[in-house]
Design a protein around this motif. Sequence first.
Motif, PDB file in Angstrom:
ATOM      1  N   VAL A   1      -3.275   4.588  10.163  1.00  0.00           N
ATOM      2  CA  VAL A   1      -2.593   3.536   9.405  1.00  0.00           C
ATOM      3  C   VAL A   1      -1.314   3.167  10.144  1.00  0.00           C
TER       4      VAL A   1
ATOM      5  N   THR B   1       0.838  -1.198   0.000  1.00  0.00           N
ATOM      6  CA  THR B   1       0.000   0.000   0.000  1.00  0.00           C
ATOM      7  C   THR B   1       0.874   1.248   0.000  1.00  0.00           C
TER       8      THR B   1
ATOM      9  N   VAL C   1      -5.065  11.367   7.040  1.00  0.00           N
ATOM     10  CA  VAL C   1      -4.385  10.100   7.302  1.00  0.00           C
ATOM     11  C   VAL C   1      -3.353  10.310   8.412  1.00  0.00           C
TER      12      VAL C   1
ATOM     13  N   ARG D   1      -7.972   8.684   9.033  1.00  0.00           N
ATOM     14  CA  ARG D   1      -7.720   7.256   8.901  1.00  0.00           C
ATOM     15  C   ARG D   1      -6.379   6.919   9.546  1.00  0.00           C
TER      16      ARG D   1
ATOM     17  N   LEU E   1      -4.160   5.590   0.130  1.00  0.00           N
ATOM     18  CA  LEU E   1      -4.878   5.895   1.369  1.00  0.00           C
ATOM     19  C   LEU E   1      -5.659   7.197   1.299  1.00  0.00           C
TER      20      LEU E   1
END
Length: 507
Positions: free
Chosen positions: A460, A424, A436, A458, A429
Amino acid sequence: MYDVAIVGAGPVGLFLAAELALADCSVLVLEKDHEPASPFKALPLGMRGLNAGSVETFYRRGMLTELLNASGADAQQVGAHPDAHHSPAPRDISHFAGIRIDAANIAPSALSFRLPGPAMEPIMTSLEAVGRILEARATGLGVQILRGAALESVTQDGDTVVARAGGRDHRAHWLVGCDGGRSAVRRLAGFDFVGTEPLFTGYVAQATFDDPQKLDLGFNLTPTGMYLRTPFEGHLGMMDFDGGAFDRSQPLTRDHLQTVLRRISGTDVTLSEVHLASSFTDRAMQTTAYRNGRVLLAGDAAHIHSPLGGQGLNLGIGDAMNLGWKLAATLHGTALEGLLDSYTAERHPVGAAILDWSRAQVATMNPGPSAPALRQLVRDLLDTRDGTTHVFSNTSGLTHRYDLGSDQPLVGRTAPDFRFDDGTRLGDLLHEGQGVALDFTPGRNLHAAAARWKDRIRYVPGPAGNDLGFGALLIRPDGVVAWAEGQEPDTEAFRHAAIRWFGAPTP
């Protein structure tokens, strides 16, 4: 009533519409033209260059493949060495005042925060291709587009803007003018528009030549102006330093264009037929602010300049990417007071710098007895590593830094395309337009802090193969780094940054 009405269905308006719809805002786009197609949007007259920063923007919203396919670009060329561990320099950074720049001269320091990835190179495309991609995306997200609706008036109160267009009133909480250099929104909403008057009339034409071999390919600076001949058959550009006197003042006849071309080129070339032609100038103007009450501006509606260097479309896409998430957060009530004003604070200096960049190129190309000496001096400077690096920094869209009040050198810059162990990338993302939080060494309570904004940020976790020595970063929806720290990140500092850009945490 809509959350946002946008005037103008060009690339900037459609990109902004898609950004707002991605954030669950209802959007109406008003467009005066009845049809999206136009020969001035298709190749060759609609040819435009997207710099690496704009290509990265399309990548971060999951539109890179469509962009490459629509533009006829080679994905292998654009995404060269996507798994390399060094920071490759781009192969092409265009020109300054018609003087080509050698990308191999870029100083490594200009690429210190770049990581290889799918979006590293500028591409050539067309307004038609970009518009087709963005219209499909916007309508797919629920945006309503009303064509044949020329703007007639704009009124606003404390809660609502009414745009009268196509004989009807359209109500929205906010109105954004993306309607180009002769913006009706700018005029009707009372924005101040200031700058400098033109030095030249420019021409772009699709024509048939009896003797095209008399004109050299590429940019050609002459004692009386400049002409450009591209590989597209019959595609011609000219700059006539007449103070902008001819622009839109008289018909663009074959005789006039031939007279100008012969004078500038110093040849007796013959234009047997002109199929399409338009004119423009280097008038460089900018609104003093990008917001007036509930009305905002983006793209050419906020700033105009000559097309030298191809920065106009890129500047507008940057405006839309910066504004979309901020306006959406304001509509949803999560933004702190002042977030929307940061749009002008961040983008106005970028626009002002591009206007000066354009003025400097025009001054370098302006004919006169001192012109050859000035051009040679500029050419010599641009042939140095510092000169090339300066051009790269001003045209790539990759090295600009917003002043976000931090001494950390990555904060305020577009984020590197970090790659995680599962393959990824950061670009993947950002497809949904959320913030993020990257945590390269989990286990220090950053997860718990980020969870309080789980509807907006988000989280991660996990190691990255190219973390550049950082421990954690907070990245805004537009891909700009809002906070970054080393191997021992301070969760309290993270909270302050999250509140500033994403508002109060969810209770």
